[in-house]
Design a protein around this motif. Structure first.
Motif, PDB file in Angstrom:
ATOM      1  N   LEU A  41     -13.847   6.059  -8.024  1.00 32.34           N
ATOM      2  CA  LEU A  41     -13.867   7.069  -6.795  1.00 32.34           C
ATOM      3  C   LEU A  41     -13.682   8.568  -7.286  1.00 32.34           C
ATOM      4  N   THR A  42     -12.546   8.612  -8.190  1.00 35.54           N
ATOM      5  CA  THR A  42     -12.245   9.816  -8.693  1.00 35.54           C
ATOM      6  C   THR A  42     -13.730  10.600  -9.204  1.00 35.54           C
ATOM      7  N   GLU A  43     -13.912   9.765 -10.398  1.00 33.78           N
ATOM      8  CA  GLU A  43     -14.952  10.312 -11.152  1.00 33.78           C
ATOM      9  C   GLU A  43     -16.450  10.298 -10.448  1.00 33.78           C
ATOM     10  N   MET A  44     -16.700   9.704  -9.313  1.00 34.56           N
ATOM     11  CA  MET A  44     -17.588   9.952  -8.559  1.00 34.56           C
ATOM     12  C   MET A  44     -17.725  11.397  -7.937  1.00 34.56           C
ATOM     13  N   ARG A  45     -16.595  11.547  -7.409  1.00 31.63           N
ATOM     14  CA  ARG A  45     -16.362  13.104  -6.833  1.00 31.63           C
ATOM     15  C   ARG A  45     -16.645  14.032  -7.787  1.00 31.63           C
ATOM     16  N   LYS A  46     -15.980  13.895  -9.140  1.00 29.31           N
ATOM     17  CA  LYS A  46     -15.880  14.843  -9.903  1.00 29.31           C
ATOM     18  C   LYS A  46     -17.406  15.145 -10.451  1.00 29.31           C
ATOM     19  N   VAL A  62       0.481   1.050 -10.545  1.00 32.54           N
ATOM     20  CA  VAL A  62      -0.664   1.177  -9.756  1.00 32.54           C
ATOM     21  C   VAL A  62      -1.678   0.013  -9.826  1.00 32.54           C
ATOM     22  N   GLY A  63      -2.064  -0.789  -8.853  1.00 30.49           N
ATOM     23  CA  GLY A  63      -2.769  -2.091  -8.975  1.00 30.49           C
ATOM     24  C   GLY A  63      -4.023  -1.910  -8.542  1.00 30.49           C
ATOM     25  N   GLU A  64      -4.228  -1.105  -7.356  1.00 30.33           N
ATOM     26  CA  GLU A  64      -5.564  -0.969  -6.947  1.00 30.33           C
ATOM     27  C   GLU A  64      -5.675   0.314  -6.389  1.00 30.33           C
ATOM     28  N   VAL A  65      -6.760   1.198  -6.607  1.00 37.38           N
ATOM     29  CA  VAL A  65      -6.838   2.419  -6.021  1.00 37.38           C
ATOM     30  C   VAL A  65      -8.272   2.278  -4.999  1.00 37.38           C
ATOM     31  N   LEU A  66      -7.847   2.727  -3.842  1.00 36.62           N
ATOM     32  CA  LEU A  66      -8.782   2.880  -2.624  1.00 36.62           C
ATOM     33  C   LEU A  66      -9.160   4.410  -2.345  1.00 36.62           C
ATOM     34  N   CYS A  67      -8.712   5.166  -2.984  1.00 38.05           N
ATOM     35  CA  CYS A  67      -8.883   6.543  -2.846  1.00 38.05           C
ATOM     36  C   CYS A  67      -9.163   7.496  -3.838  1.00 38.05           C
ATOM     37  N   ASP A  68      -9.613   8.796  -3.371  1.00 39.97           N
ATOM     38  CA  ASP A  68      -9.821   9.610  -4.604  1.00 39.97           C
ATOM     39  C   ASP A  68      -8.599  10.301  -5.106  1.00 39.97           C
ATOM     40  N   VAL A  69      -8.211   9.894  -5.996  1.00 38.45           N
ATOM     41  CA  VAL A  69      -6.728  10.571  -6.524  1.00 38.45           C
ATOM     42  C   VAL A  69      -6.778  10.753  -8.201  1.00 38.45           C
ATOM     43  N   ASP A  70      -6.167  11.744  -8.697  1.00 38.60           N
ATOM     44  CA  ASP A  70      -6.262  11.950  -9.887  1.00 38.60           C
ATOM     45  C   ASP A  70      -5.016  11.678 -10.653  1.00 38.60           C
ATOM     46  N   PRO A  86       0.882  -1.263   0.174  1.00 42.04           N
ATOM     47  CA  PRO A  86       0.060  -0.121   0.019  1.00 42.04           C
ATOM     48  C   PRO A  86       0.737   1.386   0.149  1.00 42.04           C
ATOM     49  N   LEU A  87       0.327   2.346  -0.733  1.00 41.19           N
ATOM     50  CA  LEU A  87       0.924   3.703  -0.488  1.00 41.19           C
ATOM     51  C   LEU A  87      -0.174   4.641  -0.028  1.00 41.19           C
ATOM     52  N   ALA A  88       0.498   5.601   0.669  1.00 36.97           N
ATOM     53  CA  ALA A  88      -0.493   6.640   1.167  1.00 36.97           C
ATOM     54  C   ALA A  88      -0.808   7.342  -0.304  1.00 36.97           C
ATOM     55  N   CYS A  89      -2.184   7.823  -0.115  1.00 34.61           N
ATOM     56  CA  CYS A  89      -2.732   8.834  -1.050  1.00 34.61           C
ATOM     57  C   CYS A  89      -2.303  10.210  -0.583  1.00 34.61           C
ATOM     58  N   PRO A  90      -2.376  11.190  -1.272  1.00 35.78           N
ATOM     59  CA  PRO A  90      -1.871  12.577  -1.290  1.00 35.78           C
ATOM     60  C   PRO A  90      -3.137  12.940  -0.111  1.00 35.78           C
ATOM     61  N   GLN A  91      -4.391  12.737  -0.217  1.00 32.89           N
ATOM     62  CA  GLN A  91      -4.978  13.201   1.016  1.00 32.89           C
ATOM     63  C   GLN A  91      -5.351  12.042   1.921  1.00 32.89           C
ATOM     64  N   LYS A  92      -6.446  11.349   1.591  1.00 33.77           N
ATOM     65  CA  LYS A  92      -6.410  10.198   2.757  1.00 33.77           C
ATOM     66  C   LYS A  92      -6.668   8.858   1.955  1.00 33.77           C
ATOM     67  N   GLY A  93      -6.657   7.742   2.638  1.00 30.77           N
ATOM     68  CA  GLY A  93      -6.708   6.481   1.824  1.00 30.77           C
ATOM     69  C   GLY A  93      -5.523   5.840   1.241  1.00 30.77           C
ATOM     70  N   GLU A  94      -5.681   4.843   0.341  1.00 29.73           N
ATOM     71  CA  GLU A  94      -4.266   3.905  -0.172  1.00 29.73           C
ATOM     72  C   GLU A  94      -4.535   3.727  -1.495  1.00 29.73           C
ATOM     73  N   VAL A  95      -3.325   3.701  -2.048  1.00 27.62           N
ATOM     74  CA  VAL A  95      -3.311   3.276  -3.569  1.00 27.62           C
ATOM     75  C   VAL A  95      -2.364   1.925  -3.428  1.00 27.62           C
ATOM     76  N   ILE A  96      -2.878   0.839  -4.003  1.00 29.44           N
ATOM     77  CA  ILE A  96      -2.155  -0.287  -3.934  1.00 29.44           C
ATOM     78  C   ILE A  96      -1.115  -0.520  -4.963  1.00 29.44           C
ATOM     79  N   LEU A  97       0.181  -0.622  -4.626  1.00 31.35           N
ATOM     80  CA  LEU A  97       1.136  -0.704  -5.786  1.00 31.35           C
ATOM     81  C   LEU A  97       1.635  -2.013  -5.820  1.00 31.35           C
ATOM     82  N   GLU A  98       1.573  -2.269  -7.525  1.00 28.43           N
ATOM     83  CA  GLU A  98       2.407  -3.742  -7.668  1.00 28.43           C
ATOM     84  C   GLU A  98       3.820  -3.629  -8.105  1.00 28.43           C
TER      85      GLU A  98
END
Lengths: 412, 365
Positions: A398-403, A303-311, A262-274
């Motif tokens: 997740l990002t598109e939802m916010r947008k 980037v393998g899995e996105v669990l946060c709102d990130v562009d 896992p990697l921390a997203c710029p705001q909150k949540g995580e991005v899973i890195l392969e």
């Protein structure tokens, strides 16, 4: 005439000798050993030598015929003071002689490892029948014999399950390390490197896992799983690295082929890195005559899995993720180094050998006290992570939802 | 006498196999034991020394062209002084040389492949082959070497390619750590296996159709190839097995062959790889044997050396079982006694020959 006669006679004599039947061993007189486990009760002076023998009849039969209703392997146990005696004494139990060239795993119990593996390993490299291609592992919180008695799913032969599971997890998950006997021996002899072995444990109900009914259940009552890496000092097990630290160990040892983290997203949540590629370079540098270890990791990931709102369309985000990832890998590595240096005081990374390669004269001076020097050697970690791709999608929903929501708000 | 003629190419192959001989099996272990990761260094130095030695031996041969070693000794020292020297050479070629190499073969087979088969049978099989080969003469031997050569090379190349994926270059470092004395010592040990015994090739060189520079070229080339193959396998042993495993293995090359595993598919082929040293050992033994038998025949002025092959073969059978009582003695003897012994025959005597030859020339002038 006489010449021909003599010639024919010699040829016949030769024929007698080259049939190669002296050492013949028919398959039906052999028991093929898949794995060996070694246990020892605390304080006892005898070892428990267990073998897992493959039941050829069951493995080869395809419906009907011999061996129906039998398990695919059998385990035998024998109390013994030395490995060789135990192996031979097993003929009193097993109807056939053990054949060891197909052995896949050597399992040492935690107790044995804590007392020292020195008196155990010699046979496995001295005897001609053992091949150098089996892996050595050590149990955690369980007996080696019990690991051998677990029924395994999908693979009929538990020894094969252990073998391929170890190889697969080393390849795709990273916190395990497949160690062969010659590597153990080499690090036992080396002054500048200590051995490590991957731990194995049984999760679930051990007793239920030993019954064939376990195979008929959709959810197995017990599994054999690999856990972290066991750290040795000399020939004795001194402790364990947890999953993350084990991964750190493998980063340094250049054993990471692919892993996920896992990697921390710029705001909150995580991005899973392969992680798809990683290579490490360990060097010793000298400053004022004092050694310093420099570890350089070059890694590539997706980037393998996105669990946060990130562009993810923004190159800056990727860059940010890369920096986060570098921090994380650095942390993992430092934790592993820290534990080895300060808690276990065991140079499992082979830093001593690195110093030896760099400056043989200096090494000659300190090799005797390396165990005392090692905890105080500064270790600098430098990670370079490149995130190349984001999988088959660009942005996460997740990002598109916010947008989409933001847009709707604006339009209102 | 053997009237067979061999070509320069055949001589080269025989020289190569003779140089590799038993060395390829045992040298890496001893070297890694004394000079650790610098094991390649004594081999490099050893190859150079061996080339110089070969040149020197050929120089002795060129003093009396068309003469074998035994005839040269007789020319130099006369019949009565020469005979004991020749006898000593025969003892070394025959008892120690072929006897010990044969024991290596038997020991290898009983240690690694068929431990329950009595060693006698391996020896007997090899000796029958040896006798038959020697009876058929040098020409046949050389031709069979020539036929086997491409297969031999193919196997060696396959061996090198198959183990190379497991190379770890770190294992050679730190380079040049060994001190001078151990390097000297292990160079000497290498030369005693691959260099000094080449003196016995002087029994074969007169049969070669090439003379002078051409002979020299072929001889040195065979020597060089054999040496390089030993160098490559030694380096591979250290690179793949590491210093510790190499020095503690009885037969590190076999241990190396056991490591072969290509795509989980090409593996367990070590016995096929063992053909490499079956071939090289056979030719090492056969050259020793042939040299010994031919020398005896020339000493006793027996027209046809073939009558000696069978009794000598039987003697060799007993000798090969007696030379070493056990494998630990074998390693000890090879590293302590063999070196000065063969150095006497490969260096002291040849120097003496040259001194006498020069002295004679001087006197006759």
């Amino acid at each position: 005439m006489k010449r021909t006669f003599l010639l024919v006679l010699t040829m016949l004599l030769v024929v007698l000798m080259i049939t190669g039947c002296w050492n013949r061993r028919e398959l039906n007189e052999l028991s093929i050993v898949g794995a060996i486990g070694i246990d020892k009760e605390p304080g006892a002076d005898q070892y428990m030598f267990s073998v897992q023998v493959i039941n050829q009849g069951v493995i080869s039969s395809k419906g009907g015929g011999e061996g129906i209703g039998q398990a695919s392997v059998t385990t035998f146990e024998m109390e013994t003071s030395s490995m060789f005696e135990g192996m031979r004494r097993l003929t009193t139990v097993s109807p056939r002689k053990l054949y060891l060239a197909h052995m896949r795993m050597l399992i040492l119990s935690e107790e044995v490892a804590k007392e020292g593996v020195g008196p155990i390993l010699d046979l496995f490299s001295r005897d001609h029948e053992y091949r150098p291609d089996f892996y050595v592992i050590v149990t955690k919180d369980t007996k080696a014999g019990d690991v051998l008695k677990q029924f395994t799913q999908i693979e009929k032969v538990p020894a094969n399950k252990l073998f391929s599971s170890l190889e697969m997890s080393e390849k795709h998950w990273a916190p395990t390390v497949a160690v062969r006997l010659d590597e153990v021996e080499a690090s036992l002899v080396s002054l500048g490197k200590q051995p490590v072995l991957t731990g194995v444990m049984v999760r679930g109900d051990e007793r239920a896992g030993e019954s064939e009914k376990a195979l008929q259940r959709l959810e197995p009552p017990a599994y054999v799983v690999y856990t972290g890496i066991g750290v040795f000092r000399g020939d004795k097990l001194v402790g364990w690295l947890n999953e993350e630290e084990s991964k750190g160990y493998n980063y340094i040892a250049d054993n990471v082929k692919s892993t996920v983290g896992p990697l921390a997203c710029p705001q909150k949540g995580e991005v899973i890195l392969e992680m798809i590629r990683s290579s490490s370079n360990v060097q010793a540098k000298f400053q004022n005559g004092k050694p310093q270890i420099q570890i350089k990791i070059k890694a590539e990931g997706n980037v393998g899995e996105v669990l946060c709102d990130v562009d993810l369309q923004d190159p800056k985000t990727i860059e940010k993720l890369e920096r986060n990832g570098e921090q994380r890998i650095k942390q993992i590595i430092q934790r592993a180094v820290d534990k080895a240096q300060h808690q276990y005081r065991s140079d499992i990374f082979g830093f001593g050998e690195v110093i030896h390669r760099e400056d043989a004269k200096y090494w000659k001076k300190i090799q005797g006290e390396w165990d005392e020097v090692f905890p105080h050697v500064p270790v600098v970690v430098d990670v370079d992570l490149q995130i190349r791709r984001t999988g088959t999608k660009v942005n996460s929903y997740l990002t598109e939802m916010r947008k989409a929501r933001e847009k709707a708000k604006e339009q209102k | 006498m053997d009237n067979g003629k061999i070509s320069g190419h055949q001589l080269m192959i025989l020289t190569m196999l003779f140089t590799m001989g038993s060395s390829i099996l045992v040298v890496p272990s001893g070297l890694a034991g004394t000079v650790q990761q610098d094991a390649w260094l004594p081999v490099v130095v050893g190859i150079v020394v061996t080339l110089a030695l070969s040149w020197f031996y050929l120089y002795i041969g060129s003093l009396y062209p068309d003469r074998t070693l035994v005839e040269i000794i007789e020319k130099l020292f006369g019949r009565w002084v020469g005979a004991p020297i020749t006898l000593l050479f025969i003892v070394v070629a025959f008892c120690v040389g072929s006897g010990s190499c044969l024991y290596y073969l038997g020991d290898f087979m009983t240690t690694q492949i068929m431990p329950e088969t009595p060693i006698q049978y391996f020896h007997l099989l090899y000796i029958l082959l040896l006798i038959q080969g020697t009876r058929l003469g040098l020409e046949t031997l050389a031709r069979s070497a020539e036929i086997l050569f491409p297969f031999f090379l193919l196997l060696v190349i396959a061996f090198i390619i198959f183990v190379s994926p497991q190379i770890e270059t770190d294992r050679l470092q730190p380079m040049l750590e060994a001190e001078f004395k151990p390097i000297l010592q292990s160079t000497l040990s290498y030369v005693s296996f691959s260099g000094f015994p080449l003196i016995f090739m002087l029994m074969l060189t007169p049969a070669c159709t090439d003379r002078g520079k051409r002979l020299q070229k072929k001889f040195l080339l065979g020597n060089l190839i054999g040496g390089l193959l030993i160098l490559i396998t030694t380096i591979l042993c250290v690179l793949v097995l590491g210093v510790d495993a190499t020095s503690r293995s009885m037969y590190p090359n076999y241990a190396l062959a056991r490591k072969i595993n290509l795509f989980n598919f090409i593996n367990r082929i070590e016995v096929i790889m063992a053909i490499i040293w079956f071939v090289s050992l056979f030719f090492k033994i056969v050259v020793y044997f042939y040299a010994g038998v031919l020398a005896m025949a020339q000493l006793l002025r027996i027209e046809n050396y073939r009558v000696l092959t069978f009794p000598f073969g039987m003697m060799l059978y007993v000798l090969s079982l007696m030379v070493y009582p056990d494998s630990s003695f074998m390693r000890h003897w090879d590293s302590t006694i063999w070196v000065p012994l063969i150095a006497t025959f490969g260096l002291v005597f040849p120097l003496l020959f040259v001194a006498v030859a020069i002295g004679k020339k001087f006197l006759t002038r």
